[in-house]
Design a protein around this motif. Structure first.
Motif, short mmCIF file in Angstrom:
data_model
loop_
_atom_site.label_atom_id
_atom_site.label_comp_id
_atom_site.label_asym_id
_atom_site.label_seq_id
_atom_site.Cartn_x
_atom_site.Cartn_y
_atom_site.Cartn_z
N HIS A 1 0.86 -1.18 0.00
CA HIS A 1 0.00 0.00 0.00
C HIS A 1 0.90 1.23 0.00
O HIS A 1 2.08 1.14 0.28
N ARG A 2 0.29 2.36 -0.27
CA ARG A 2 0.98 3.62 -0.05
C ARG A 2 -0.01 4.59 0.55
O ARG A 2 -1.21 4.49 0.35
N VAL A 3 0.54 5.52 1.33
CA VAL A 3 -0.28 6.52 2.02
C VAL A 3 0.14 7.89 1.53
O VAL A 3 1.31 8.26 1.60
N GLY A 4 -0.83 8.63 1.01
CA GLY A 4 -0.59 10.00 0.57
C GLY A 4 -1.21 10.97 1.56
O GLY A 4 -2.25 10.70 2.15
N LEU A 5 -0.55 12.12 1.75
CA LEU A 5 -1.03 13.15 2.67
C LEU A 5 -1.18 14.47 1.91
O LEU A 5 -0.34 14.80 1.07
N MET A 6 -2.23 15.21 2.23
CA MET A 6 -2.50 16.49 1.60
C MET A 6 -3.09 17.41 2.67
O MET A 6 -3.92 16.99 3.47
N GLY B 1 -7.57 25.86 4.06
CA GLY B 1 -8.85 26.53 4.24
C GLY B 1 -8.90 27.94 3.68
O GLY B 1 -9.91 28.61 3.79
N ASN B 2 -7.81 28.39 3.08
CA ASN B 2 -7.78 29.74 2.51
C ASN B 2 -7.54 29.69 1.00
O ASN B 2 -7.06 30.66 0.41
N GLY B 3 -7.84 28.55 0.41
CA GLY B 3 -7.60 28.37 -1.02
C GLY B 3 -6.28 27.70 -1.35
O GLY B 3 -6.03 27.34 -2.49
N ARG B 4 -5.43 27.52 -0.35
CA ARG B 4 -4.13 26.87 -0.58
C ARG B 4 -4.21 25.41 -0.14
O ARG B 4 -4.67 25.10 0.96
N VAL B 5 -3.75 24.55 -1.03
CA VAL B 5 -3.75 23.10 -0.79
C VAL B 5 -2.40 22.56 -1.22
O VAL B 5 -1.90 22.91 -2.29
N THR B 6 -1.80 21.71 -0.39
CA THR B 6 -0.51 21.13 -0.76
C THR B 6 -0.70 20.07 -1.84
O THR B 6 -1.81 19.57 -2.06
N LEU C 1 -6.41 17.92 7.16
CA LEU C 1 -5.45 16.94 6.66
C LEU C 1 -6.23 15.84 5.97
O LEU C 1 -7.19 15.30 6.53
N TYR C 2 -5.84 15.50 4.74
CA TYR C 2 -6.42 14.38 4.01
C TYR C 2 -5.38 13.29 3.89
O TYR C 2 -4.21 13.56 3.61
#
Length: 150
Positions: free
Chosen positions: A87-92, A96-101, A127-128
């Motif tokens: 498996h692999r785990v991704g984080l994002m 909340g201000n329009g900026r997303v990693t 956090l996703y």
């Protein structure tokens, strides 16, 4: 008079038939195969809880979300234990201000585990996490995910 009535009924019937849409016309959209399959349907994470799921097909993803509403910055981490699959785990992070990693992937560790630590999540940010199976698909092979916030 009878001819006028027949023509009116005929014209009304023709108009009703031409105005109706086909019963077989439908928008075909791919259906989700399970729970948490998209970012919008992400399962809510609770710190220190264990989540045991499995990937249901080669294209399946399991999404999780945690919103920091604690009033302070929280440092997050966690781990994923897996059986005999990869498996692999991704984080994002959505600030909340329009900026997303971008989606960042945690590095796999020996003995079928993946862990990540020290991701600072400001108050109000979300956090996703996404879990995917990579390589050869093996049906029914599950995983255990634990999320921590301190």
């Amino acid at each position: 008079m009878k001819l006028k009535r027949v023509l009116t009924v005929l014209l009304t019937s023709v108009m009703l038939l031409t105005m109706s849409s086909s019963v077989f016309a439908a928008d075909v959209k791919p259906m989700a195969s399970g729970i948490g399959d998209t970012k919008e349907q992400a399962l809510t994470l609770l710190p220190a809880e264990k989540y045991t799921l499995y990937i249901s097909n080669i294209n399946d993803q399991d999404w999780y979300a945690w919103k920091n509403n604690t009033g302070e910055v929280k440092y997050t981490g966690g781990f994923l234990n897996q059986n005999d699959v990869n498996h692999r785990v991704g984080l994002m992070i959505d600030y909340g201000n329009g900026r997303v990693t971008d989606l960042l992937y945690a590095q796999s560790q020996p003995f079928h585990s993946i862990h990540w630590q020290n991701f600072a999540i400001p108050n109000g940010a979300t956090l996703y996490l996404v879990v995917e199976q990579v390589g050869e698909y093996k049906a029914g092979e599950g995983y255990q995910l634990v999320f921590l916030a301190h």
